[in-house]
Structures are given as C-alpha cells and as structure tokens.
Write a protein that holds these residues in place. Structure first.
Motif, PDB file in Angstrom:
ATOM      1  N   THR A 103     -35.168  38.284   2.914  1.00 41.92           N
ATOM      2  CA  THR A 103     -33.807  38.804   3.064  1.00 41.92           C
ATOM      3  C   THR A 103     -32.948  37.838   3.869  1.00 41.92           C
ATOM      4  N   LEU A 104     -33.527  37.279   4.938  1.00 46.52           N
ATOM      5  CA  LEU A 104     -32.774  36.335   5.772  1.00 46.52           C
ATOM      6  C   LEU A 104     -32.533  35.014   5.053  1.00 46.52           C
ATOM      7  N   VAL A 105     -33.452  34.618   4.181  1.00 46.51           N
ATOM      8  CA  VAL A 105     -33.231  33.422   3.366  1.00 46.51           C
ATOM      9  C   VAL A 105     -32.106  33.678   2.369  1.00 46.51           C
ATOM     10  N   GLU A 106     -32.148  34.856   1.739  1.00 44.22           N
ATOM     11  CA  GLU A 106     -31.119  35.205   0.757  1.00 44.22           C
ATOM     12  C   GLU A 106     -29.738  35.300   1.410  1.00 44.22           C
ATOM     13  N   SER A 107     -29.692  35.797   2.659  1.00 40.02           N
ATOM     14  CA  SER A 107     -28.416  35.957   3.366  1.00 40.02           C
ATOM     15  C   SER A 107     -27.882  34.637   3.901  1.00 40.02           C
ATOM     16  N   GLY A 108     -28.724  33.613   3.950  1.00 39.24           N
ATOM     17  CA  GLY A 108     -28.294  32.318   4.469  1.00 39.24           C
ATOM     18  C   GLY A 108     -28.601  32.117   5.936  1.00 39.24           C
ATOM     19  N   TRP A 109     -29.257  33.089   6.565  1.00 34.61           N
ATOM     20  CA  TRP A 109     -29.621  32.934   7.984  1.00 34.61           C
ATOM     21  C   TRP A 109     -30.777  31.944   8.146  1.00 34.61           C
ATOM     22  N   LEU A 110     -31.688  31.920   7.180  1.00 40.42           N
ATOM     23  CA  LEU A 110     -32.839  31.014   7.202  1.00 40.42           C
ATOM     24  C   LEU A 110     -32.828  30.182   5.933  1.00 40.42           C
ATOM     25  N   GLU A 111     -33.493  29.022   6.009  1.00 39.09           N
ATOM     26  CA  GLU A 111     -33.652  28.179   4.831  1.00 39.09           C
ATOM     27  C   GLU A 111     -35.063  27.610   4.813  1.00 39.09           C
ATOM     28  N   PRO A 112     -35.642  27.383   3.614  1.00 41.37           N
ATOM     29  CA  PRO A 112     -36.976  26.781   3.538  1.00 41.37           C
ATOM     30  C   PRO A 112     -36.952  25.369   4.106  1.00 41.37           C
ATOM     31  N   CYS A 113     -38.046  25.016   4.746  1.00 37.88           N
ATOM     32  CA  CYS A 113     -38.172  23.680   5.348  1.00 37.88           C
ATOM     33  C   CYS A 113     -39.624  23.248   5.206  1.00 37.88           C
ATOM     34  N   ASP A 114     -39.919  22.427   4.192  1.00 42.08           N
ATOM     35  CA  ASP A 114     -41.298  22.056   3.855  1.00 42.08           C
ATOM     36  C   ASP A 114     -42.110  23.334   3.652  1.00 42.08           C
ATOM     37  N   GLU A 115     -43.143  23.528   4.475  1.00 50.10           N
ATOM     38  CA  GLU A 115     -43.974  24.732   4.348  1.00 50.10           C
ATOM     39  C   GLU A 115     -43.548  25.802   5.330  1.00 50.10           C
ATOM     40  N   ALA A 116     -42.365  25.655   5.890  1.00 53.27           N
ATOM     41  CA  ALA A 116     -41.918  26.576   6.933  1.00 53.27           C
ATOM     42  C   ALA A 116     -40.489  27.052   6.611  1.00 53.27           C
ATOM     43  N   VAL A 117     -39.901  27.757   7.576  1.00 47.89           N
ATOM     44  CA  VAL A 117     -38.489  28.141   7.488  1.00 47.89           C
ATOM     45  C   VAL A 117     -37.809  27.769   8.801  1.00 47.89           C
ATOM     46  N   ARG A 118     -36.507  27.584   8.742  1.00 46.23           N
ATOM     47  CA  ARG A 118     -35.755  27.332   9.966  1.00 46.23           C
ATOM     48  C   ARG A 118     -34.391  28.021   9.853  1.00 46.23           C
ATOM     49  N   ALA A 119     -33.793  28.269  10.995  1.00 46.36           N
ATOM     50  CA  ALA A 119     -32.511  28.966  11.021  1.00 46.36           C
ATOM     51  C   ALA A 119     -31.378  28.006  10.676  1.00 46.36           C
ATOM     52  N   THR A 120     -30.420  28.484   9.923  1.00 44.62           N
ATOM     53  CA  THR A 120     -29.236  27.688   9.606  1.00 44.62           C
ATOM     54  C   THR A 120     -28.136  27.904  10.645  1.00 44.62           C
TER      55      THR A 120
END
Length: 483
Positions: free
Chosen positions: A73-90
């Motif tokens: 949900t946070l990826v879809e909302s733009g709060w998080l983004e994929p980063c290699d094998e992880a996620v990070r906050a935008t």
C-alpha cells in the motif's frame, strides 16, 4: 500510519533520546553514527531508519515496522519505493511538537524544481513569531509542506493555504490528513492571487525570498529581480487583513552597509497597519551566495566556482552591497495614527513569542496616545515573571563594585537591555498595585533625596520605564490585555 507511528513512539522526545538533541545531519558519516545508536529489532528503530534517515530496509523488516499498514500500500501510494531487494522511503517524516511533517528527502539537497523542503530554521522562526489566538480565518501564503497552516488550524476556524507548486500542496494535504486536521483548504496559485479580494484575521508567509539569479527551485527562487518578492508580499498583505488582523512575513532585502531600516520603512509607509520591523542580521554578497550554493560546493567544486561568479555578477549588477534577513509583523488598525517600530532580534534567544508580540502591540498603542512620558506617572505597571537580572561585579580597591546590569527576557523575543543601578532597584517595586508616581516617591524617600533631586530622579526614571514597557519587560496592570 498515524496510529502506527504514535504506537512506536515516533516523537521528538524519543528521537532526541535516541540520536541526541539538535539538528540531525544526514551525511554518510553521520548516518553511520545515527544507525549505531538505534537498538536493533525495535519498530521505533526501523521506522527511524526508514522515514528519518532514509536507509533501505528489507521488505520483511519494513513490513513489521509499519504493520498493520501493508508495504504494498505504501509503495502504491508513493511513500516507499523498491530498492534492489529492499524498500526505502521517498519522503521524510519529522515530528514537530505533536505534529508529524512529511516532506521531500534532503540528504543530497534539492532534487528537482518542485522539491518540497522540510522543517527548517526559517519555518521554525515564523512559527515562533506568529500570534496564537482564536480567529475565524487564517491564510498561509507559500505553504510548502503546510507546517504554518497546520499550526494555524488549531486556533482558526478555517485556514486557506496557497502555493504555486502542486507538489507542495500535495504534501500539505497529506500532512493535514496525517495529523487529522480537516479545516484546511488548499489553493494553487502565485502568492496572494488565489485569495484576491478576501479578508483574513491572520496571515503567515515564508516566501522564496532568496535574492539570486536563479529560478531553479520553487521553494527558494521567486524568479523576480532582487528583493522584489519580499517587497510585494509586505505591500500587498495589508489589503487582505481584516481590522485587527495580524500578518507575519519572513523577508530578505538589499541595503546599504549599516542602513538596514530605510528600505523596509518605505515598504510599510501608509499601509494602514501598525508595523513592527525585525532585523535578524546581514550577509555580504560572497557569504550570501556561498551559503546558498553549499550543496554545489560539496558535490561539484568546479561548477561551484562558476555558480559563485554568476551569483556575484548578478548581485553586483543590481548594486547590492549587503543582504539582510528578518521579519515584518503588521496589524491592521484604522483608528488613530499607525505606528512604526524597529528592533534587532537574536534568533538564538527566540522562543514562542505570541504573548510577547501581543503585549508589545498593546503597549505601543498605549504609549502612542501620550502627549509626553509624564502621563505614565498615573499608570500601574508590573514586570513579567520570566526574566533574568544579571549583575557583573568588579573588584576595585579591595571591594566589589557593580560593573554592569543586564535585564533579559527568558521568553518571546528574548530581548536584553542594560540597566543603571537606580532602574535595577526600581524594577522589583513595579508590582502592579501602586501607580508609578507612588513607586518613584517610595524609592526617592529610601534614597533620602531632596526636592530638586526628586524631580531629577523622576525625569530620569520615566524614559527608562517607557523603554522597559516598549520591549515587553514591563506590562500594564491597569488595562485590558489585547486578545
């Protein structure tokens, strides 16, 4: 997310306990230190790594930190983004008091023309200077991440926040929802245009006042020549103020060395408002340009030289020798002659100043009505509680003598003023129960003064008491407070 962050203790106090008080740095070396201060395996630590420090987390660790919100949900909302094998906050999430403020990340400086800054020293300064009293309508011009609008929404029935940058309005709207505030209306447009013809009880404005040859960043560059944006905001704000309404404006202006008031005095002349001009300090052109080009100096030293020359050529072409920064506080008042006062302010002493600002405006009105200072004699006055009286002694001929006495406010604008011995001994007698005439008579009797000396003592005391009133060290005890 608001509930999850609160449950994990994502607060200013907890962050200061974990990472240390003061402004947090985000350089690579500092991030490594911050990371080692965080206890592993805690949701709080994971949320700090993700939303404050901007570090990547594995999907499973991020999921445990934000649950019951889904990472997807946070990826879809733009709060998080994929980063290699992880996620990070935008984005970056910073607690400010009991508010949470989202903004663009700033570890590497601005990343685009529509980049939205987080909470920074100027926004904190404006928040501290703003009068906090119940009002019907408030306006925040150039709202950015919305912090001023959020603060005003707590004591205003309705708030309108404007910005030319759609991304800023998106952040402001997200921050309103993140903090459960529903009385903020967002309008896109340049400065005061979206509210033309309307009236407000409170205006706040932190415009892109940097004097520069650039129009690259919406948060910093107005695209207007020199200090035009500051002048226009100061001159146009009174048109939007209801009677008794306040405007608080952060500005920057060019001035001749040593003369920082003349320009501002022209800007506020005949505006129908009582005007309080506050001066924080000045920079020469080189210091000014180099300060705003720090990110370029850090990342591209050769380009920094080119940019520095460009900025200095621009400033020289406009004949700018010094650049000041400060604030203007206006109050619309139709009855009587409007007044103007000017003060220097030490930002390192500035605290929440609403009460101080209100009593300065109230007192200035009171003093402007006098023919001369002798009318003070019938007033009753009291010193404010949050003050400090500092006395410096020097040893001379084997005994201690008073070298200096400094009276300091421990709240508001933190003014400091020197006192002579007689005024220092007079201050404790201002208890609000007796007229100034009676207080001076008591002090004169204690000093065993003769008739002529009593008169001279009174004449010397009156301007000293007036100055303490003007600065807000002393308040009227026989009048209604301004609200």
């Amino acid at each position: 997310m608001r509930g999850r962050l609160a449950e994990a203790g994502y607060t200013t106090k907890r962050l200061e306990e974990a990472l240390g008080a003061g402004r947090i740095s985000f350089g690579a070396a500092e991030l490594a230190v911050h990371e080692r201060r965080l206890a592993p395996g805690e949701p709080f630590s994971a949320l700090v790594r993700l939303f404050l420090l901007g570090l990547p987390l594995s999907a499973s660790e991020a999921g445990a930190a934000v649950a019951p919100v889904e990472v997807a949900t946070l990826v879809e909302s733009g709060w998080l983004e994929p980063c290699d094998e992880a996620v990070r906050a935008t984005l970056k999430l910073v607690p400010h008091g009991d508010l949470l403020i989202a903004s663009d990340r700033d570890a590497d400086g601005p990343t685009g023309s529509d980049w939205v800054a987080g909470i920074h020293p100027p926004s904190v300064t404006l928040a501290k200077l703003t009068v906090r009293r119940p009002v019907a309508r408030a306006l925040d011009v150039g709202t950015g991440n919305g912090i001023q609008a959020l603060l005003s929404s707590r004591h205003a029935e309705a708030v309108i926040a404007t910005d030319v940058n759609p991304r800023a309005l998106a952040f402001a709207g997200a921050n309103a929802r993140l903090n459960g505030l529903a009385n903020i209306e967002l309008r896109q447009g340049s400065y005061l245009e979206p509210v033309a013809g309307e009236r407000f009880d409170l205006i706040t404005c932190n415009p892109p006042y940097v004097i520069s040859p650039e129009s690259q960043y919406a948060y910093r560059d107005s695209g207007l020549q020199g200090d035009t944006v500051s002048r226009e905001v100061v001159q146009q704000a009174p048109e939007l103020l209801d009677e008794g309404g306040f405007a608080h404006l952060l500005i920057s202006w060019a001035h001749a060395p040593g003369d920082w008031w003349s320009q501002l005095e022209r800007w506020v002349e005949g505006n129908g408002c009582d005007s309080w001009l506050l001066y924080f300090g000045s920079d020469d052109p080189v210091t000014h340009a180099a300060g705003w080009l720090k990110p370029v100096a850090r990342d591209e030293p050769e380009r920094f030289r080119e940019q520095l020359d460009k900025w200095l050529d621009y400033l020289e072409g406009l004949g700018i020798e010094a650049i000041a920064h400060g604030a203007v506080i206006l109050r619309r008042r139709s009855a009587g002659k409007n007044w103007l006062r000017k003060d220097r302010v030490a930002l390192d002493r500035l605290e929440q100043a609403s009460d101080h600002v209100l009593r300065v405006f109230e007192t200035q009105n009171y003093l402007e009505a006098f023919e001369d200072d002798h009318e003070l004699l019938d007033g009753r006055f009291a010193y404010v509680e949050r003050h400090r009286l500092e006395q410096t002694l020097a040893c001379r001929d084997g005994r201690a003598e008073v070298q200096s006495i400094v009276f300091s406010l421990e709240e508001g604008l933190g003014f400091r003023t020197g006192l002579d011995v007689h005024t220092a001994e007079l201050v404790p007698l201002l208890d609000g129960r007796r007229s100034l005439r009676d207080v001076l008579a008591q002090r004169a009797a204690a000093m065993a003064l003769g008739d002529e000396d009593v008169k001279r003592f009174e004449e010397a005391a009156l301007p000293a008491v007036r100055r303490l009133l003007e600065l807000g060290f002393v308040v009227r005890a026989d009048g209604e407070p301004l609200t």
